[in-house]
Scaffold this motif. Structure first.
Motif, PDB file in Angstrom:
ATOM      1  N   SER A 137       0.834  -1.213   0.000  1.00 30.48           N
ATOM      2  CA  SER A 137       0.000   0.000   0.000  1.00 30.48           C
ATOM      3  C   SER A 137       0.859   1.250   0.000  1.00 30.48           C
ATOM      4  O   SER A 137       2.090   1.180   0.141  1.00 30.48           O
ATOM      5  CB  SER A 137      -0.925  -0.001   1.223  1.00 30.48           C
ATOM      6  N   THR A 162      -3.634  -3.153  -3.441  1.00 25.46           N
ATOM      7  CA  THR A 162      -2.920  -1.953  -3.001  1.00 25.46           C
ATOM      8  C   THR A 162      -3.684  -1.204  -1.902  1.00 25.46           C
ATOM      9  O   THR A 162      -3.357  -0.060  -1.598  1.00 25.46           O
ATOM     10  CB  THR A 162      -2.676  -1.001  -4.188  1.00 25.46           C
ATOM     11  N   ASP A 163      -4.690  -1.840  -1.311  1.00 25.79           N
ATOM     12  CA  ASP A 163      -5.413  -1.223  -0.201  1.00 25.79           C
ATOM     13  C   ASP A 163      -5.814  -2.301   0.798  1.00 25.79           C
ATOM     14  O   ASP A 163      -5.768  -3.500   0.510  1.00 25.79           O
ATOM     15  CB  ASP A 163      -6.640  -0.451  -0.694  1.00 25.79           C
ATOM     16  N   SER A 164      -6.205  -1.878   1.981  1.00 24.36           N
ATOM     17  CA  SER A 164      -6.501  -2.818   3.061  1.00 24.36           C
ATOM     18  C   SER A 164      -7.681  -3.729   2.742  1.00 24.36           C
ATOM     19  O   SER A 164      -7.678  -4.910   3.088  1.00 24.36           O
ATOM     20  CB  SER A 164      -6.773  -2.055   4.361  1.00 24.36           C
TER      21      SER A 164
END
Length: 286
Positions: A137, A162-164
């Motif tokens: 991220s 690329t994100d939680s």
């Protein structure tokens, strides 16, 4: 080749406790003081116990203080000697030269520091895997997308996050045919650590690309790709880290292509065309 002990300290610095950081700061700021004196004098200078210094040397992988001194004398040049301080420069030429030289030095240090056996293991594991998950991220997210594009034409089954939220989803898709590549300079990205913990529970192999050996992510990883970047100058390393990480990923992608016998432009174009046609077919069926 034995690693430069100064680079080893830099890579582990983020995970040191207070006393260890005091010893590390002394070594990094004045390595000649360490080389020229005994453990008793250093203990007095840093105001820590002799046993703390010996344990610190052992933490770095040396038998003791004398063993560490020999290695340090061999690599006595201070890490920052070849760096220009960007904050003190005021012209486009000076800033450009400083930036390029800093990037070059970061690459040179990583060239001496990177574990090539680990890089080979990573390439072979990725090339042999049925599914490849790539995660990271923030700034590392850009590197994730870049690496994804580099190996897209291999025909490997690739997924990136690329994100939680996307990393949470990945946890439910893990199985024995998967390998995970996690990119995080600090090695402290919470959602990436959680993904690696789940992977460990499911016996899914993991590869960590970080700038530190002393963190939770690298401790969880089966394969560790660690670059050589100082923690002491954020501005300098903010840019140099991207250059180094990109270079490691480019090397890894090139090796994967070679392992899969994808060495010619014609082969790459053919695979790219197949991917495009398959995507078009999927779109028509929707």
């Amino acid at each position: 080749m034995e690693k430069n002990p100064l680079l080893v300290i830099e890579s582990m610095y983020g995970g040191f406790h207070r006393v260890e950081k005091k010893i590390a700061d002394c070594i990094l700021s004045n390595s000649s003081l360490i080389i020229k004196n005994n453990v008793k004098m250093i203990s007095s200078h840093v105001n820590v116990s002799e046993s703390s210094i010996i344990r610190f040397c052992q933490l770095l992988g040396y038998r003791g203080f004398s063993d560490f001194k020999v290695a340090l004398a061999h690599h006595s040049k201070k890490l920052d000697d070849e760096f220009f301080q960007i904050e003190s420069l005021d012209s486009a030429e000076a800033i450009t030269k400083a930036t390029l030289l800093n990037n070059m030095n970061a690459l040179k240090n990583t060239l001496d520091f990177i574990n090539y056996d680990e890089l080979e293991k990573a390439a072979k594991l990725i090339a042999q895997s049925k599914k490849v998950f790539i995660a990271g991220s923030g700034n590392s997210g850009f590197m994730v997308k870049m690496f994804y594009s580099r190996i897209l034409t291999t025909g490997l089954n690739l997924v990136y996050a690329t994100d939680s939220y996307a990393m949470k989803q990945m946890q439910f898709l893990l199985d024995e045919e998967t390998v995970i590549i996690g990119i995080s300079q600090s090695g402290k990205t919470a959602e990436l650590i959680e993904l690696f913990e789940t992977a460990s529970q499911k016996s899914v192999p993991t590869i960590a690309l970080t700038a530190s050996t002393n963190n939770k992510l690298t401790s969880l990883a089966n394969i560790q790709l660690v670059t050589a970047l100082s923690n002491s100058n954020y501005i300098r390393n903010y840019y140099a880290s991207e250059v180094v990480v990109k270079s490691i990923l480019d090397s890894l992608a090139t090796y994967i292509n070679i392992l899969l016998d994808i060495e010619s432009i014609d082969q790459l174009n053919t695979i790219a065309q197949d991917i495009f046609l398959e995507a078009m077919a999927v779109m028509k069926n929707k």
